[in-house]
Design a protein around this motif. Structure first.
Motif, short mmCIF file in Angstrom:
data_model
loop_
_atom_site.label_atom_id
_atom_site.label_comp_id
_atom_site.label_asym_id
_atom_site.label_seq_id
_atom_site.Cartn_x
_atom_site.Cartn_y
_atom_site.Cartn_z
N UNK A 1 -29.83 -14.89 20.99
CA UNK A 1 -29.98 -14.99 19.61
C UNK A 1 -29.06 -15.63 18.75
N UNK A 2 -29.36 -16.58 17.93
CA UNK A 2 -28.66 -17.61 17.05
C UNK A 2 -28.96 -17.73 15.84
N UNK A 3 -28.25 -18.41 14.81
CA UNK A 3 -26.64 -18.55 15.16
C UNK A 3 -25.99 -17.24 14.70
N UNK A 4 -24.56 -17.44 14.69
CA UNK A 4 -23.63 -16.18 14.21
C UNK A 4 -23.36 -16.53 12.97
N UNK A 5 -22.41 -15.50 12.15
CA UNK A 5 -21.84 -14.61 12.94
C UNK A 5 -23.07 -13.44 12.93
N UNK A 6 -23.41 -12.91 13.98
CA UNK A 6 -24.10 -11.57 14.29
C UNK A 6 -23.30 -10.40 13.79
N UNK A 7 -23.79 -9.60 12.98
CA UNK A 7 -23.06 -8.52 12.38
C UNK A 7 -22.66 -7.49 13.51
N UNK A 8 -21.16 -7.27 13.62
CA UNK A 8 -20.76 -6.37 14.65
C UNK A 8 -21.58 -4.83 14.37
N UNK A 9 -21.97 -4.61 13.24
CA UNK A 9 -22.54 -3.24 12.77
C UNK A 9 -23.95 -3.14 13.57
N UNK A 10 -24.46 -4.20 14.21
CA UNK A 10 -25.71 -4.22 14.86
C UNK A 10 -25.72 -4.14 16.37
N UNK A 11 -24.43 -3.59 16.73
CA UNK A 11 -24.15 -3.63 18.27
C UNK A 11 -25.21 -2.72 19.17
N UNK A 12 -25.44 -1.86 18.54
CA UNK A 12 -26.61 -0.54 19.27
C UNK A 12 -27.79 -1.34 19.25
N UNK A 13 -28.11 -2.04 18.12
CA UNK A 13 -29.49 -2.56 18.26
C UNK A 13 -29.44 -3.77 19.40
N UNK A 14 -28.44 -4.34 19.26
CA UNK A 14 -28.52 -5.73 20.12
C UNK A 14 -28.34 -5.38 21.71
N UNK A 15 -27.58 -3.98 21.98
CA UNK A 15 -27.52 -3.70 23.41
C UNK A 15 -29.17 -2.97 23.65
N UNK A 16 -29.87 -2.84 22.74
CA UNK A 16 -31.33 -2.35 23.35
C UNK A 16 -32.28 -3.43 23.29
N UNK A 17 -32.01 -4.70 22.51
CA UNK A 17 -32.89 -5.64 22.43
C UNK A 17 -32.71 -7.39 22.86
N UNK A 18 -31.32 -7.38 23.22
CA UNK A 18 -31.06 -8.78 23.48
C UNK A 18 -30.07 -9.00 24.47
N UNK A 19 -30.22 -10.15 25.17
CA UNK A 19 -29.23 -10.48 26.37
C UNK A 19 -27.87 -11.16 25.89
N UNK A 20 -28.03 -11.90 24.95
CA UNK A 20 -26.66 -12.46 24.42
C UNK A 20 -27.07 -12.74 23.03
N UNK A 21 -25.84 -13.08 22.18
CA UNK A 21 -25.83 -13.12 20.85
C UNK A 21 -24.78 -14.03 20.35
N UNK A 22 -24.94 -14.74 19.53
CA UNK A 22 -23.68 -15.67 18.78
C UNK A 22 -23.04 -14.74 17.91
#
Length: 453
Positions: A241-262
């Motif tokens: 996922x790109x670009x950042x800054x990706x919100x830190x508050x989305x951590x749980x969602x990222x851990x369920x749906x993405x492999x890497x994020x900016x």
């Protein structure tokens, strides 16, 4: 005790998350991306030349992905610069330049840039070439659906009578490129459109997709849409996922749906951006686990901006000490490693930074990287060497003069006699008790492996 708790948390997170990371990105992805040296104007022969370089010089230490970055469906004549990525709209509502697109509203490689795509073959032949080198193939995509597909009312593959204009969110627009609309994921046919493009990518042999304009602002429905489409196509594909800054508050969602994020916006060869990236990384400390990696962005070392996108053609503006710091931090933090320079123009020093197997092991095998301290322009990060009691320690001098940096072994959970090895020099330094110190150059770094005796 603190370390054991952190490891347990990471293990539980890994076990509890059902994600595409079960079979991909088990360690931080490593490879090459065309953006920093060619912008939108990379051509097939240049992709192959960089793939050949990776296969010959870097594959043996873990580099494997070859990624074609943005606007591969947009025509850039040979030798052109990045160009203006904006399309113009004609009186009849159509767009110029017309992006290469099939009848289903799915973009395809521009044949003038990728000759092997002629005849509707897409990226299949180029992916086959990359796979033939023992490497993996990736592409950059903009989120959503082409505006020209909406104008043309292109049918959505896999649906009965749904067209592109029925699923587009015309209020959802990228602020820096006008090629796409977002998708309204509540509309029937929106998921089917994403399924159709991932089916196409899978048919081409794509192993990695970098989806742009997705993390800022963060679009949960569309992130989930791409994740579901990857599962639907049944091919192991890394989702970046790109670009950042990706919100830190989305951590749980990222851990369920993405492999890497900016973690931040585009990173370039400016010293302040390295120190800034360290601050971003501190916010994500402890989040990176198997299959899910906060991303520091691409490595700005080597020949950059041959045809855009930022500044004149040049070798990286970083000093050698700053390049050591760049590579050392990306490695100790366990960021994905994506080379951004034109690899065939590497000099011996650049190659030495990329093919040091002991340094790559820190990135691929370190566990639970964390900061020990930061004070007076000195900072230390450390991690545990997988499958052992050994530790990796990175010393950084962010100041403007050489400085002596020291730490106690007890501060990282080690006792007794400790053997210290300098990983960049590939030399054993000696055996020490209680503590270690070393002078570090201005803007420089030292990367160590510590082994209890």
């Amino acid at each position: 005790m603190k370390y054991l708790y952190a490891v347990l948390v990471c293990a539980l997170v890994s076990i509890s998350i059902s994600s595409p990371a079960q079979n991909v990105a088990l360690t931080p992805p490593m490879g090459w991306n065309s953006y920093n040296c060619f912008g939108s104007a990379v051509h097939e022969d240049e992709v192959k030349a960089n793939a050949d370089y990776v296969a010959k010089n870097l594959k043996q230490v873990g580099w494997q992905y070859i990624v074609v970055d943005f606007l591969w469906s947009y025509d850039n004549p040979p030798g052109s610069n990045i160009g203006n990525p904006f399309q113009q709209r004609l009186p009849d509502g159509s767009y110029i330049p017309w992006l290469t697109m099939d009848k289903w509203g799915r973009l395809s490689p521009q044949p003038n840039k990728f000759p092997s795509a002629f005849g509707g073959k897409g990226f299949g032949p180029l992916a086959e070439y990359v796979h033939g080198l023992g490497l993996k193939f990736g592409i950059h995509v903009m989120r959503g659906i082409p505006r020209q597909a909406v104008w043309a009312k292109s049918p959505v593959k896999g649906t009965n009578g749904i067209t592109a204009d029925m699923i587009a969110d015309t209020n959802s627009k990228c602020p820096w490129m006008n090629h796409m609309y977002g998708l309204n994921m509540k509309k029937p046919g929106a998921q089917e459109y994403l399924n159709s493009i991932l089916e196409l990518y899978a048919d081409w042999g794509v192993d990695f997709i970098k989806v742009d304009d997705l993390s800022r602002p963060y679009s949960e429905p569309e992130v989930e849409g791409y994740y579901k489409a990857i599962e639907h196509c049944a091919r192991p594909i890394v989702l970046s996922l790109s670009p950042g800054a990706t919100p830190v508050g989305e951590t749980d969602h990222l851990l369920r749906n993405a492999n890497m994020w900016r973690m931040a916006d585009d990173f370039w060869d400016n010293w302040k951006e390295i120190t800034g990236m360290m601050k971003y990384a501190k916010q994500w400390e402890g989040v990176g686990v198997q299959g899910h990696w906060p991303d520091c962005d691409m490595i700005q070392i080597g020949k950059l901006s041959k045809r855009g996108p930022v500044g004149v053609e040049r070798y990286s503006r970083f000093t050698e000490d700053e390049e050591y710091t760049h590579m050392t931090f990306w490695s100790i933090f366990r960021s994905p490693l994506m080379l951004g320079g034109n690899l065939p123009e590497n000099r011996p020093f650049e190659l030495s930074l990329f093919n040091n197997a002991e340094v790559i092991a820190v990135n691929q095998q370190g566990e639970n990287p964390r900061q020990l301290f930061e004070k007076d322009g000195k900072t230390i990060w450390y991690s545990h060497a997988q499958g052992s009691k050994d530790m990796y320690v990175a010393l950084f001098n962010l100041g403007e003069q050489p400085q002596d940096i020291d730490f106690t072994f007890a501060s990282i959970g080690m006792i007794g006699k400790i053997a210290v090895r300098d990983l960049w020099k590939k030399q054993d330094v000696g055996i020490f008790k209680q503590s270690y110190h070393q002078q570090v150059n201005k803007h420089g770094a030292v990367l160590l492996k510590l082994v209890a005796q």
